[in-house]
Motif scaffolding. Structure first.
Motif, PDB file in Angstrom:
ATOM      1  N   LEU A  64       0.831  -1.208   0.000  1.00 27.54           N
ATOM      2  CA  LEU A  64       0.000   0.000   0.000  1.00 27.54           C
ATOM      3  C   LEU A  64       0.864   1.257   0.000  1.00 27.54           C
ATOM      4  CD1 LEU A  64      -2.635   1.641   0.363  1.00 27.54           C
ATOM      5  CD2 LEU A  64      -2.391   1.247   2.840  1.00 27.54           C
ATOM      6  N   HIS A  65       1.830   1.317   0.915  1.00 26.31           N
ATOM      7  CA  HIS A  65       2.641   2.529   1.040  1.00 26.31           C
ATOM      8  C   HIS A  65       3.522   2.735  -0.200  1.00 26.31           C
ATOM      9  CE1 HIS A  65       0.979   2.799   4.918  1.00 26.31           C
ATOM     10  NE2 HIS A  65       1.806   1.995   5.547  1.00 26.31           N
ATOM     11  N   SER A  66       3.886   1.645  -0.860  1.00 20.75           N
ATOM     12  CA  SER A  66       4.647   1.784  -2.105  1.00 20.75           C
ATOM     13  C   SER A  66       3.792   2.454  -3.187  1.00 20.75           C
ATOM     14  CB  SER A  66       5.133   0.415  -2.577  1.00 20.75           C
ATOM     15  OG  SER A  66       6.059  -0.144  -1.664  1.00 20.75           O
ATOM     16  N   TRP A  67       2.530   2.040  -3.282  1.00 24.05           N
ATOM     17  CA  TRP A  67       1.629   2.694  -4.240  1.00 24.05           C
ATOM     18  C   TRP A  67       1.421   4.164  -3.875  1.00 24.05           C
ATOM     19  CZ3 TRP A  67       0.725   1.054  -8.834  1.00 24.05           C
ATOM     20  CH2 TRP A  67       0.659  -0.309  -9.129  1.00 24.05           C
ATOM     21  N   GLU A  68       1.357   4.463  -2.585  1.00 21.04           N
ATOM     22  CA  GLU A  68       1.173   5.853  -2.160  1.00 21.04           C
ATOM     23  C   GLU A  68       2.377   6.710  -2.567  1.00 21.04           C
ATOM     24  OE1 GLU A  68      -1.661   5.123   1.774  1.00 21.04           O
ATOM     25  OE2 GLU A  68       0.532   5.150   1.988  1.00 21.04           O
ATOM     26  N   MET A  88       9.509  -1.177  -7.090  1.00 20.76           N
ATOM     27  CA  MET A  88       8.601  -1.408  -5.969  1.00 20.76           C
ATOM     28  C   MET A  88       7.991  -2.806  -6.086  1.00 20.76           C
ATOM     29  SD  MET A  88       5.361   0.973  -7.159  1.00 20.76           S
ATOM     30  CE  MET A  88       4.056   0.108  -6.278  1.00 20.76           C
ATOM     31  N   PRO A  89       7.487  -3.355  -4.981  1.00 16.76           N
ATOM     32  CA  PRO A  89       6.772  -4.633  -5.052  1.00 16.76           C
ATOM     33  C   PRO A  89       5.347  -4.412  -5.555  1.00 16.76           C
ATOM     34  CG  PRO A  89       6.817  -3.854  -2.790  1.00 16.76           C
ATOM     35  CD  PRO A  89       7.600  -2.857  -3.590  1.00 16.76           C
ATOM     36  N   VAL A  90       4.875  -5.324  -6.420  1.00 19.16           N
ATOM     37  CA  VAL A  90       3.515  -5.221  -6.965  1.00 19.16           C
ATOM     38  C   VAL A  90       2.861  -6.596  -6.899  1.00 19.16           C
ATOM     39  CG1 VAL A  90       2.117  -4.703  -9.004  1.00 19.16           C
ATOM     40  CG2 VAL A  90       4.167  -3.333  -8.518  1.00 19.16           C
ATOM     41  N   MET A  91       1.619  -6.630  -6.398  1.00 16.10           N
ATOM     42  CA  MET A  91       0.860  -7.885  -6.380  1.00 16.10           C
ATOM     43  C   MET A  91      -0.037  -7.946  -7.614  1.00 16.10           C
ATOM     44  SD  MET A  91      -1.832  -9.433  -3.570  1.00 16.10           S
ATOM     45  CE  MET A  91      -0.596  -9.931  -2.383  1.00 16.10           C
ATOM     46  N   ASN A  98       8.700  -8.477  -7.875  1.00 12.13           N
ATOM     47  CA  ASN A  98       9.674  -7.394  -7.762  1.00 12.13           C
ATOM     48  C   ASN A  98       9.668  -6.668  -9.099  1.00 12.13           C
ATOM     49  OD1 ASN A  98      12.025  -5.854  -7.841  1.00 12.13           O
ATOM     50  ND2 ASN A  98      13.326  -7.410  -6.923  1.00 12.13           N
ATOM     51  N   CYS A  99       9.225  -5.413  -9.126  1.00 14.90           N
ATOM     52  CA  CYS A  99       8.903  -4.769 -10.413  1.00 14.90           C
ATOM     53  C   CYS A  99       9.603  -3.429 -10.622  1.00 14.90           C
ATOM     54  CB  CYS A  99       7.394  -4.523 -10.508  1.00 14.90           C
ATOM     55  SG  CYS A  99       6.407  -6.023 -10.528  1.00 14.90           S
ATOM     56  N   ARG A 100       9.688  -3.067 -11.892  1.00 12.34           N
ATOM     57  CA  ARG A 100       9.967  -1.705 -12.309  1.00 12.34           C
ATOM     58  C   ARG A 100       8.670  -1.134 -12.878  1.00 12.34           C
ATOM     59  NH1 ARG A 100      13.968  -0.088  -9.703  1.00 12.34           N
ATOM     60  NH2 ARG A 100      14.061   1.760 -11.049  1.00 12.34           N
ATOM     61  N   LEU A 109       3.149   3.357 -18.114  1.00 14.22           N
ATOM     62  CA  LEU A 109       3.335   2.737 -19.434  1.00 14.22           C
ATOM     63  C   LEU A 109       3.495   1.224 -19.341  1.00 14.22           C
ATOM     64  CD1 LEU A 109       5.918   5.301 -20.848  1.00 14.22           C
ATOM     65  CD2 LEU A 109       3.417   5.391 -20.979  1.00 14.22           C
ATOM     66  N   LEU A 110       4.196   0.770 -18.302  1.00 20.72           N
ATOM     67  CA  LEU A 110       4.507  -0.652 -18.201  1.00 20.72           C
ATOM     68  C   LEU A 110       4.900  -0.982 -16.764  1.00 20.72           C
ATOM     69  CD1 LEU A 110       5.237  -3.473 -19.476  1.00 20.72           C
ATOM     70  CD2 LEU A 110       7.551  -2.549 -19.830  1.00 20.72           C
ATOM     71  N   ILE A 111       4.433  -2.128 -16.280  1.00 24.42           N
ATOM     72  CA  ILE A 111       4.951  -2.696 -15.031  1.00 24.42           C
ATOM     73  C   ILE A 111       5.712  -3.955 -15.431  1.00 24.42           C
ATOM     74  CG2 ILE A 111       4.412  -3.640 -12.765  1.00 24.42           C
ATOM     75  CD1 ILE A 111       1.857  -2.004 -12.776  1.00 24.42           C
ATOM     76  N   ARG A 112       7.013  -3.902 -15.250  1.00 23.21           N
ATOM     77  CA  ARG A 112       7.867  -4.992 -15.716  1.00 23.21           C
ATOM     78  C   ARG A 112       8.357  -5.800 -14.508  1.00 23.21           C
ATOM     79  NH1 ARG A 112      12.625  -8.190 -16.093  1.00 23.21           N
ATOM     80  NH2 ARG A 112      13.162  -8.524 -18.277  1.00 23.21           N
ATOM     81  N   PRO A 113       7.876  -7.045 -14.324  1.00 22.45           N
ATOM     82  CA  PRO A 113       8.296  -7.865 -13.185  1.00 22.45           C
ATOM     83  C   PRO A 113       9.658  -8.512 -13.419  1.00 22.45           C
ATOM     84  CG  PRO A 113       6.731  -9.070 -14.517  1.00 22.45           C
ATOM     85  CD  PRO A 113       6.865  -7.712 -15.153  1.00 22.45           C
TER      86      PRO A 113
END
Length: 720
Positions: A64-68, A88-91, A98-100, A109-113
């Motif tokens: 949550l705090h990463s998204w914030e 940041m970590p993304v579910m 573990n993502c960029r 534009l993109l979430i790259r795991p």
């Protein structure tokens, strides 16, 4: 058509779960990159939350705090008109990756795991993350509502894709993917990706800084292209120290790189490259062109944005440089010093307390603190306001500005020689001389009264009074009398650490520094909960051999003559009675092995993964010119006996700066049992069988040789 672009890689000193500080440092890196004219900015792995969150990655709060924080970045005016990626970590579908996250002008534009996890040495990534298995595939990721309200997007691409701008194509690797036997930058390059971004959390070890350079150079030499490597700097709340070294490479050459060690929280490294240099280089590699023509496609996220300005012919491009590495002695002088600085300023304490014996180990710890003070003063003199602010907060003096390292060391470091009747005048003198040379606040105390009082308590209960072996006591009595001295030094260290600043009319307390080296930990040559037990230990991952090299380097660099006396003195614990006023006890005699031999045992045990039998088989050849096979066997057996009976001490090893690949620290790095069968019966029998076999082969060879000699003599006699 534009062809020249300026790109930026950030070296950040992030801290686990420090979302405010991490956001501030990310924004500062973006500002610095923009001021230099960069149109692309990248940063270290998991920079939003900190790399070493470990089991905090299980908590929904961390996500949550990463998204914030990402929301703050998306809405920051500073981020406009710059292509940016953050870690940041993304579910996704109830799996954490573990993502960029790549964004531009309030659009994701993109979430790259990450595709390949790191699970060796200090790393356990698959405990918290899963690698993305759907290569060259993307899926729809449903954005959190608070993000969607800003971006006006419901879903964004999630997966193994690349970014296609008007003028170039950008692909991603995350840390371990560069080290992997099947690195993705090869396939991406063959599919026309010209810029590879790698965000990393790579730690330091002595003599290992060249690895990143070689990997990055190799990646761009084989395939051409621009490789942008970003790494963390700092302790991140861990034993390891992330050593910076962010760099930019082009077509097999390093163009620029960040410092390995520094007190700067933010260091931005930029380079201007010509995209046509990539294209002409690749086209000249005919094997590349042929393979590229048949390469499978990556999903492309196409954006209406150009990294290059419209008129860029006057932009100067970066040229290749030579990357000069620090020597191991310089790495010891700077790395642990930066680690101590991070720990001190983030722990809320007011300095360090160090039991200073005048030997190699404690003197090395003292000199590393002094090196830290030198780096702090240098940073302040260069105008680093953050370092100055931290110094003033640590010392509780809002007006203070350090003028020289010795004066700062007097405020930061308290050293104490804790003598007994078994201590020599020489060690006391060496400790005092070193303290005077570096300016520490030094004390001398005698602890004999405390030792006697404790022994009298034991005697009042049992009616017995233990004696040293030299005075008729048994081995158990002798060891107990040594241990009580060592443990009382630990108790007194914490007493003085808690109250010395009070006595000096300053707020706060002091962190107790340990000074047991990696070889002593491996052998277990330390008393459990003695003065090696401390809050942190700057030399706990460094060998005795390297510490001596470090001291000789400091002696010459800083012109400290006293260090020469420290290096040449025989290492001793000074826990047994003196003999005619002279030392009767040395470390190597007590251990039954030299420090040089310990380093060999440690490397074979950990790095070469040898058990007793394998170690014997290797050393019987390596040491053939020095020891007989029987002597090698006895040395190996002695090491493993000592290792087994002392392994339990590693469970309480003081958190140490990780510097050596054979560290026995079982808290993070060396995952082995701490309860062993100490006689290693099966393993030692295997060694004995090998000895017997070698002896029989030697005997048989000798008989055959004698027969040949006799045969030659007979033929010679007949001929005559």
């Amino acid at each position: 058509m534009g062809r020249k672009i300026t790109v930026a890689t950030s070296t950040l000193n992030q801290w686990v779960l420090d979302f405010d500080g991490n956001l501030e440092r990310i924004l500062e890196s973006i500002l610095e990159a923009k001021e230099i004219g960069a149109t692309y900015r990248t940063g270290p792995e998991l920079e939003i939350c900190g790399y070493s969150c470990e089991d905090h990655f299980y908590e929904s709060d961390t996500l949550l705090h990463s998204w914030e924080v990402l929301l703050e970045l998306l809405t920051a005016p500073l981020c406009e008109n710059m292509l940016i990626d953050v870690g940041m970590p993304v579910m996704h579908k109830n799996v954490v990756y573990n993502c960029r996250v790549v964004f531009l002008n309030q659009k994701i534009l993109l979430i790259r795991p990450k595709l390949v996890m790191c699970d060796d040495g200090n790393y356990r990534e698959t405990r918290w993350f899963t690698g993305w298995k759907k290569l060259r595939q993307i899926e729809d990721f449903h954005l959190p509502r608070m993000i969607a309200e800003v971006t006006r997007q419901t879903t964004v691409p999630f997966g193994d894709a690349v970014i296609s701008t008007r003028d170039t194509c950008i692909g991603y690797e995350i840390c371990e993917e560069l080290w992997s036997p099947y690195s993705t930058h090869i396939d991406q390059s063959l599919d026309g990706v010209e810029i590879i971004i790698n965000s990393s959390g790579s730690h330091t070890e002595l003599r290992k800084a060249y690895i990143v350079r070689d990997l990055v150079k190799s990646a761009t030499y084989k395939c051409g292209g621009c490789y942008i490597f970003s790494n963390m700097r700092g302790c991140d709340g861990q034993r390891v120290y992330y050593n910076g070294g962010s760099c930019i490479a082009l077509n097999g050459h390093i163009l620029t790189h960040a410092k390995q060690f520094a007190l700067q929280d933010v260091e931005v490294t930029t380079a201007t490259i010509d995209l046509e240099d990539i294209r002409s280089y690749r086209n000249s590699k005919r094997s590349f062109a042929i393979l590229g023509a048949s390469s499978p496609n990556y999903p492309r996220v196409v954006i209406d944005f150009s990294l290059s300005p419209e008129h860029d012919t006057t932009l100067p491009t970066a040229v290749p440089i030579d990357w000069v590495y620090l020597s191991p002695e310089e790495e010891i002088m700077q790395g642990p010093a930066c680690w101590l600085w991070d720990y001190l300023r983030r722990s809320g304490q007011g300095g360090f307390f160090l039991p200073l014996s005048g030997g190699v180990d404690s003197s090395s710890s003292a000199l590393i603190v002094y090196s830290m003070c030198r780096m702090v003063v240098e940073s302040v003199q260069k105008g680093d306001s953050k370092v100055l602010s931290d110094v003033r907060r640590i010392l509780g003096d809002g007006e203070y500005t350090p003028s020289n390292p010795n004066e700062l060391c007097n405020r930061i470091l308290v050293t104490c020689y804790m003598g007994t009747e078994n201590s020599s005048k020489e060690t006391k003198k060496r400790a005092a001389s070193l303290a005077a040379a570096i300016g520490s606040y030094h004390m001398y105390i005698t602890i004999d009264k405390a030792v006697t009082t404790v022994l009298e308590i034991f005697s009042s209960v049992t009616g017995l009074f233990p004696r040293f072996a030299s005075k008729g006591g048994c081995a158990r009595q002798n060891l107990a009398l040594q241990n009580i001295q060592a443990r009382l030094r630990m108790v007194l260290s914490y007493l003085f650490a808690q109250l010395m600043l009070w006595a000096r009319k300053r707020p706060g307390g002091l962190l107790v520094l340990g000074s047991a080296n990696v070889d002593e930990a491996l052998r277990g040559y330390m008393t459990k909960y003695d003065c090696s037990s401390a809050d942190i230990n700057p030399i706990g991952g460094i060998s005795k051999t390297d510490l001596r090299m470090f001291l000789n380097y400091v002696k010459d660099k800083l012109n400290m003559a006293i260090i020469g006396d420290i290096v040449t003195a025989a290492p001793t614990a000074e826990l047994e009675p003196l003999k005619d006023g002279a030392l009767a006890q040395t470390d190597e005699e007590d251990m039954g092995m030299t420090y040089a031999e310990l380093s060999v045992f440690g490397k074979l045990r950990k790095q070469e993964r040898c058990g007793p039998y394998s170690m014997f088989c290797k050393l019987v050849n390596t040491w053939s010119g020095v020891y007989t096979p029987d002597e090698v066997a006895e040395k190996v057996k002695h090491f493993f006996r000592c290792y087994a009976i002392n392994r339990h001490k590693m469970t309480v090893l003081t958190p140490s700066y990780h510097a050596e690949g054979y560290s026995p620290d079982d808290n993070r790095f060396d995952l082995r049992p701490f309860l062993y069968k100490a006689n290693w019966s099966w393993q030692f029998r295997a060694i004995d069988k090998q000895l017997n076999y070698q002896a029989s082969v030697k005997k048989s060879s000798s008989r055959q040789l004698n027969k040949k000699i006799d045969s030659i003599r007979i033929r010679t006699a007949v001929h005559v």
